[in-house]
Design a protein around this motif. Structure first.
Motif, PDB file in Angstrom:
ATOM      1  N   GLY A 134       6.706 -40.917 -45.794  1.00 26.76           N
ATOM      2  CA  GLY A 134       5.725 -41.549 -46.664  1.00 26.76           C
ATOM      3  C   GLY A 134       5.987 -41.213 -48.125  1.00 26.76           C
ATOM      4  N   ASN A 135       4.968 -41.396 -48.957  1.00 31.81           N
ATOM      5  CA  ASN A 135       5.111 -41.094 -50.374  1.00 31.81           C
ATOM      6  C   ASN A 135       5.273 -39.604 -50.602  1.00 31.81           C
ATOM      7  N   GLY A 136       5.998 -39.257 -51.638  1.00 33.67           N
ATOM      8  CA  GLY A 136       6.175 -37.863 -52.032  1.00 33.67           C
ATOM      9  C   GLY A 136       6.282 -37.765 -53.536  1.00 33.67           C
ATOM     10  N   LEU A 137       6.116 -36.549 -54.062  1.00 38.62           N
ATOM     11  CA  LEU A 137       6.239 -36.313 -55.497  1.00 38.62           C
ATOM     12  C   LEU A 137       7.618 -35.717 -55.786  1.00 38.62           C
ATOM     13  N   PHE A 138       8.288 -36.249 -56.807  1.00 39.13           N
ATOM     14  CA  PHE A 138       9.615 -35.775 -57.196  1.00 39.13           C
ATOM     15  C   PHE A 138       9.610 -35.416 -58.675  1.00 39.13           C
ATOM     16  N   ALA A 139      10.172 -34.256 -58.991  1.00 40.28           N
ATOM     17  CA  ALA A 139      10.177 -33.764 -60.364  1.00 40.28           C
ATOM     18  C   ALA A 139      10.994 -34.686 -61.258  1.00 40.28           C
ATOM     19  N   THR A 140      10.480 -34.958 -62.442  1.00 38.37           N
ATOM     20  CA  THR A 140      11.209 -35.770 -63.418  1.00 38.37           C
ATOM     21  C   THR A 140      11.807 -34.905 -64.526  1.00 38.37           C
ATOM     22  N   ARG A 141      11.490 -33.626 -64.512  1.00 34.69           N
ATOM     23  CA  ARG A 141      12.093 -32.670 -65.445  1.00 34.69           C
ATOM     24  C   ARG A 141      12.132 -31.313 -64.770  1.00 34.69           C
ATOM     25  N   GLU A 142      12.842 -30.387 -65.358  1.00 34.90           N
ATOM     26  CA  GLU A 142      12.909 -29.047 -64.774  1.00 34.90           C
ATOM     27  C   GLU A 142      11.554 -28.358 -64.881  1.00 34.90           C
ATOM     28  N   LEU A 143      11.120 -27.780 -63.787  1.00 36.18           N
ATOM     29  CA  LEU A 143       9.877 -27.032 -63.747  1.00 36.18           C
ATOM     30  C   LEU A 143      10.194 -25.564 -63.492  1.00 36.18           C
ATOM     31  N   ARG A 144       9.652 -24.696 -64.289  1.00 41.13           N
ATOM     32  CA  ARG A 144       9.854 -23.259 -64.130  1.00 41.13           C
ATOM     33  C   ARG A 144       8.728 -22.647 -63.318  1.00 41.13           C
ATOM     34  N   ARG A 145       8.995 -21.483 -62.750  1.00 39.51           N
ATOM     35  CA  ARG A 145       7.973 -20.794 -61.968  1.00 39.51           C
ATOM     36  C   ARG A 145       6.727 -20.599 -62.816  1.00 39.51           C
ATOM     37  N   GLY A 146       5.611 -21.027 -62.270  1.00 39.47           N
ATOM     38  CA  GLY A 146       4.344 -20.913 -62.967  1.00 39.47           C
ATOM     39  C   GLY A 146       3.922 -22.164 -63.704  1.00 39.47           C
ATOM     40  N   ASP A 147       4.838 -23.115 -63.886  1.00 37.11           N
ATOM     41  CA  ASP A 147       4.461 -24.356 -64.566  1.00 37.11           C
ATOM     42  C   ASP A 147       3.415 -25.116 -63.761  1.00 37.11           C
ATOM     43  N   LEU A 148       2.417 -25.641 -64.457  1.00 32.41           N
ATOM     44  CA  LEU A 148       1.417 -26.467 -63.792  1.00 32.41           C
ATOM     45  C   LEU A 148       2.023 -27.824 -63.465  1.00 32.41           C
TER      46      LEU A 148
END
Length: 443
Positions: free
Chosen positions: A157-171
């Motif tokens: 089904g649908n999923g969320l995919f990062a569009t930029r680098e996310l660091r630990r702790g990023d909201l």
């Protein structure tokens, strides 16, 4: 997002959130309470959830036979009430408890929300900061660019995919519910073909209804609102009663047995449901959460996911070669054993600083990123328990930083702040030494 069928597993999901003890617990949809330390639930005692009608209408003298019928409540608008529609109600067969639909179309900057719950709980909810203090949602902007995009994944089904680098702790996402439903109310409404449930949906703003209908379903042909609650609802407790909450965007996150993000379950005052990165997430990588307690063997995880969500997990951890799975299962059992020993403060406990430090490595080896804070907390306590204040402060500071990253301010974070400020005055100081251990050799 695959989740539990509420009608087939109503009260097994009613694990009290008040039971959690770890800042890094893997909060799960519907099976909350299955955290990093435990895989057991306690079912709330619903006998204490007595319906008191005057809590709804705001009349402390409403105790006589002159009170309006729960089926046809006297609806009085007062400035403290956030509801924008007249509540619609129904009662159980013996008339001892009523449930009503309450809608606030102004909630969440106009996103809106509908509750299907008892009048007493609705009164409690209406006085929460989520409704009484508009400042608590100022930082939530549903129109702002998100660090992810929604993609369809075959078989998932649908999923969320990062569009930029996310660091630990990023909201990653701060979401607000569009619907909150008492499990008891749903049981009663089932007999009426979910008439009031449909009302709760119909009263939401048009855009919110579209977001609602965009959530996944597993079966066609049933009530379209109930079908979406069945597999997208998260579990929460209000006034000791189990409720199901729908967070339309959070619901699109798929499961992984070693997820790369951590959910801070809904704040009971603001109703905000936040998700943070628990490790670096690269652009194009799917953002995942866990639906279950992850400290289980592969076979136990597969059984839980199949029984409650109706799918077989094919995440990289479950699809690894047999020898890797066997090694992971062994590490998982060792983690559980060490956690138990380190949380045992009796004189016979085997807990030591060395054991706590080895546990941190086991978390790392198992890719349980959200447990970093838990490991640091236990290491800080163990070092302080044998009188090593310097190491206790070092791990305590790391625990505070990691805990704020993954779970926000909670009791463990505050406890570690107290330890860092003055280890000697902390409850854990020389606790193991008092049990007879040699403070110089215990580490």
């Amino acid at each position: 997002m695959h989740k539990l069928s509420i009608l087939t597993w109503f009260y097994a999901a009613a694990c009290s959130l008040a039971e959690h003890s770890s800042p890094d617990m893997e909060i799960t949809p519907c099976i909350s309470g299955l955290n990093i330390f435990e895989n057991s639930c306690k079912i709330p005692d619903n006998n204490n959830s007595t319906f008191i009608y005057q809590h709804f209408i705001g009349d402390d003298d409403c105790l006589s036979d002159d009170c309006p019928s729960p089926l046809q409540p006297h609806w009085t608008t007062h400035k403290s009430s956030p509801w924008t529609h007249k509540p619609q109600c129904e009662s159980n067969l013996d008339g001892t408890q009523s449930f009503c639909v309450y809608t606030d179309t102004n909630f969440g900057h106009g996103r809106g929300i509908s509750f299907f719950t008892s009048p007493g709980i609705a009164s409690h909810l209406s006085h929460l900061p989520a409704f009484a203090d508009s400042r608590v949602h100022e930082h939530i902007d549903f129109s702002a660019p998100r660090p992810y995009e929604i993609r369809y994944v075959s078989g998932r089904g649908n999923g969320l995919f990062a569009t930029r680098e996310l660091r630990r702790g990023d909201l990653i996402l701060a979401d607000l519910p569009v619907g909150v439903y008492s499990s008891n109310a749903l049981a009663i409404d089932h007999e009426e073909d979910y008439a009031l449930l449909s009302t709760a949906f119909d009263q939401l703003p048009k855009r919110t209804r579209e977001l609602f209908m965009d959530m996944a379903i597993m079966h066609e042909g049933g009530n379209p609102v109930m079908e979406r609650i069945n597999i997208n609802a998260f579990h929460g407790i209000f006034q000791q009663e189990p409720h199901f909450l729908l967070y339309s965007e959070t619901a699109k996150m798929n499961h992984a047995c070693r997820p790369n993000s951590t959910m801070s379950y809904h704040d009971s005052e603001t109703l905000i449901h936040a998700t943070h990165a628990s490790r670096t997430i690269l652009p194009g990588e799917e953002i995942t959460i866990t639906y279950i307690g992850i400290l289980q063997s592969r076979s136990a995880r597969q059984t839980a996911l199949s029984n409650y969500w109706g799918f077989t997990c094919t995440c990289s951890h479950c699809s690894a070669p047999h020898e890797h799975i066997a090694a992971s299962d062994a590490r998982t059992e060792e983690i559980l054993n060490r956690q138990s020993a380190l949380r045992d403060w009796s004189p016979s406990s085997a807990g030591t600083p060395k054991m706590a430090e080895e546990l941190i490595k086991l978390y790392s080896d198992e890719h349980i990123y959200s447990a970093v804070a838990t490991g640091y907390v236990l290491a800080a306590l163990e070092h302080n328990a044998v009188g090593n204040s310097a190491m206790a402060k070092r791990y305590g500071e790391a625990a505070v930083e990691a805990g704020l990253v993954t779970a926000g301010v909670d009791s463990d974070v505050e406890d570690m702040k107290a330890l860092v400020k003055n280890p000697i005055l902390h409850w854990s100081y020389r606790k193991r030494a008092e049990g007879g251990q040699n403070i110089l050799t215990a580490s």
